[in-house]
Design a protein around this motif. Structure first.
Motif, PDB file in Angstrom:
ATOM      1  N   LYS A  41       0.796  -1.230   0.000  1.00  0.00           N
ATOM      2  CA  LYS A  41       0.000   0.000   0.000  1.00  0.00           C
ATOM      3  C   LYS A  41       0.827   1.278   0.000  1.00  0.00           C
ATOM      4  N   GLY A  42       2.106   1.184   0.312  1.00  0.00           N
ATOM      5  CA  GLY A  42       2.904   2.400   0.498  1.00  0.00           C
ATOM      6  C   GLY A  42       2.727   2.969   1.891  1.00  0.00           C
ATOM      7  N   CYS A  43       2.431   2.083   2.864  1.00  0.00           N
ATOM      8  CA  CYS A  43       2.104   2.533   4.229  1.00  0.00           C
ATOM      9  C   CYS A  43       3.330   2.724   5.118  1.00  0.00           C
ATOM     10  N   TRP A  44       4.531   2.490   4.620  1.00  0.00           N
ATOM     11  CA  TRP A  44       5.770   2.800   5.327  1.00  0.00           C
ATOM     12  C   TRP A  44       6.874   2.962   4.288  1.00  0.00           C
ATOM     13  N   MET A  45       7.963   3.562   4.712  1.00  0.00           N
ATOM     14  CA  MET A  45       9.165   3.623   3.893  1.00  0.00           C
ATOM     15  C   MET A  45      10.362   3.571   4.821  1.00  0.00           C
ATOM     16  N   SER A  46      11.544   3.373   4.273  1.00  0.00           N
ATOM     17  CA  SER A  46      12.741   3.355   5.108  1.00  0.00           C
ATOM     18  C   SER A  46      13.856   4.129   4.423  1.00  0.00           C
ATOM     19  N   ARG A  56      12.822   3.280   9.937  1.00  0.00           N
ATOM     20  CA  ARG A  56      11.470   3.047   9.412  1.00  0.00           C
ATOM     21  C   ARG A  56      10.654   4.319   9.591  1.00  0.00           C
ATOM     22  N   ILE A  57       9.960   4.705   8.530  1.00  0.00           N
ATOM     23  CA  ILE A  57       9.092   5.874   8.565  1.00  0.00           C
ATOM     24  C   ILE A  57       7.649   5.391   8.382  1.00  0.00           C
ATOM     25  N   THR A  58       6.818   5.716   9.360  1.00  0.00           N
ATOM     26  CA  THR A  58       5.390   5.427   9.247  1.00  0.00           C
ATOM     27  C   THR A  58       4.654   6.759   9.159  1.00  0.00           C
ATOM     28  N   PHE A  59       3.375   6.691   8.899  1.00  0.00           N
ATOM     29  CA  PHE A  59       2.605   7.900   8.646  1.00  0.00           C
ATOM     30  C   PHE A  59       1.522   8.061   9.698  1.00  0.00           C
ATOM     31  N   LYS A  60       1.512   9.238  10.324  1.00  0.00           N
ATOM     32  CA  LYS A  60       0.648   9.524  11.469  1.00  0.00           C
ATOM     33  C   LYS A  60      -0.797   9.108  11.206  1.00  0.00           C
ATOM     34  N   ASP A  61      -1.322   8.359  12.154  1.00  0.00           N
ATOM     35  CA  ASP A  61      -2.711   7.889  12.124  1.00  0.00           C
ATOM     36  C   ASP A  61      -3.036   7.053  10.887  1.00  0.00           C
ATOM     37  N   TYR A  62      -2.011   6.531  10.209  1.00  0.00           N
ATOM     38  CA  TYR A  62      -2.222   5.702   9.010  1.00  0.00           C
ATOM     39  C   TYR A  62      -3.077   6.468   8.003  1.00  0.00           C
ATOM     40  N   ALA A  63      -2.906   7.825   7.999  1.00  0.00           N
ATOM     41  CA  ALA A  63      -3.809   8.702   7.255  1.00  0.00           C
ATOM     42  C   ALA A  63      -3.395   8.928   5.801  1.00  0.00           C
ATOM     43  N   PHE A  65      -0.339   7.611   2.458  1.00  0.00           N
ATOM     44  CA  PHE A  65       0.657   6.659   1.988  1.00  0.00           C
ATOM     45  C   PHE A  65       1.553   7.337   0.944  1.00  0.00           C
ATOM     46  N   VAL A  66       2.637   6.661   0.593  1.00  0.00           N
ATOM     47  CA  VAL A  66       3.486   7.100  -0.512  1.00  0.00           C
ATOM     48  C   VAL A  66       3.316   6.099  -1.650  1.00  0.00           C
ATOM     49  N   ASP A  97       5.638  -7.244   3.536  1.00  0.00           N
ATOM     50  CA  ASP A  97       5.191  -6.071   2.773  1.00  0.00           C
ATOM     51  C   ASP A  97       6.273  -5.571   1.825  1.00  0.00           C
ATOM     52  N   GLY A  98       7.530  -5.780   2.204  1.00  0.00           N
ATOM     53  CA  GLY A  98       8.658  -5.356   1.384  1.00  0.00           C
ATOM     54  C   GLY A  98       9.017  -6.332   0.283  1.00  0.00           C
ATOM     55  N   GLY A  99       8.354  -7.483   0.247  1.00  0.00           N
ATOM     56  CA  GLY A  99       8.572  -8.443  -0.827  1.00  0.00           C
ATOM     57  C   GLY A  99       9.145  -9.786  -0.410  1.00  0.00           C
ATOM     58  N   MET A 100       9.479  -9.988   0.878  1.00  0.00           N
ATOM     59  CA  MET A 100      10.009 -11.266   1.346  1.00  0.00           C
ATOM     60  C   MET A 100       8.859 -12.267   1.491  1.00  0.00           C
ATOM     61  N   SER A 101       9.161 -13.538   1.263  1.00  0.00           N
ATOM     62  CA  SER A 101       8.124 -14.555   1.451  1.00  0.00           C
ATOM     63  C   SER A 101       7.834 -14.738   2.942  1.00  0.00           C
TER      64      SER A 101
END
Length: 128
Positions: A41-46, A56-63, A65-66, A97-101
């Protein structure tokens, strides 16, 4: 997220020394290269830190995405930096979420991590 500007952004490479100096990092603007982002979803980045660790960068209140294609782009973000312990369960979720199984995440992630984290209230992803 909130509208922000890129004025007065501090390089992400300085966040560790700011934390060690006891700076109040509840209203901080950082700039740096996005190394990875959530592929679902683009709900975090690093972003990488000078010590070889990742922040790790998350977004306040999950409000907000990137874009899931943001890795490799430069970004400016505003929010707060802090030291955080990330549980094994959450680390496995991020890895998938980053692509690992799921199987590889179960095998390789066995310990929680203590890292610098960032909760952004706004992000600008810059075009390259």
């Amino acid at each position: 997220g909130q509208r922000i500007s890129d004025a007065d952004a501090v390089p992400v490479s300085e966040v560790t020394s700011l934390l060690e100096a006891g700076e109040n990092l509840s209203e901080l603007k950082l700039s740096g290269k996005i190394e990875a982002c959530c592929q679902a979803k683009g709900c975090w980045m690093s972003m990488n830190l000078p010590d070889g660790k990742s922040m790790r960068i998350t977004f306040k209140d999950y409000a907000f995405f990137v874009p899931t294609t943001s890795a490799g782009y430069n970004a400016v973000m505003e929010g707060k930096a802090f030291v955080d312990t990330t549980s094994v369960e959450v680390l496995r979720h991020y890895a998938v979420d980053g692509g690992m199984s799921q199987e590889d995440a179960q095998k390789t992630i066995t310990e929680p991590e203590i890292n610098i984290a960032f909760e952004a209230t706004g992000v600008i992803v810059k075009s390259n």
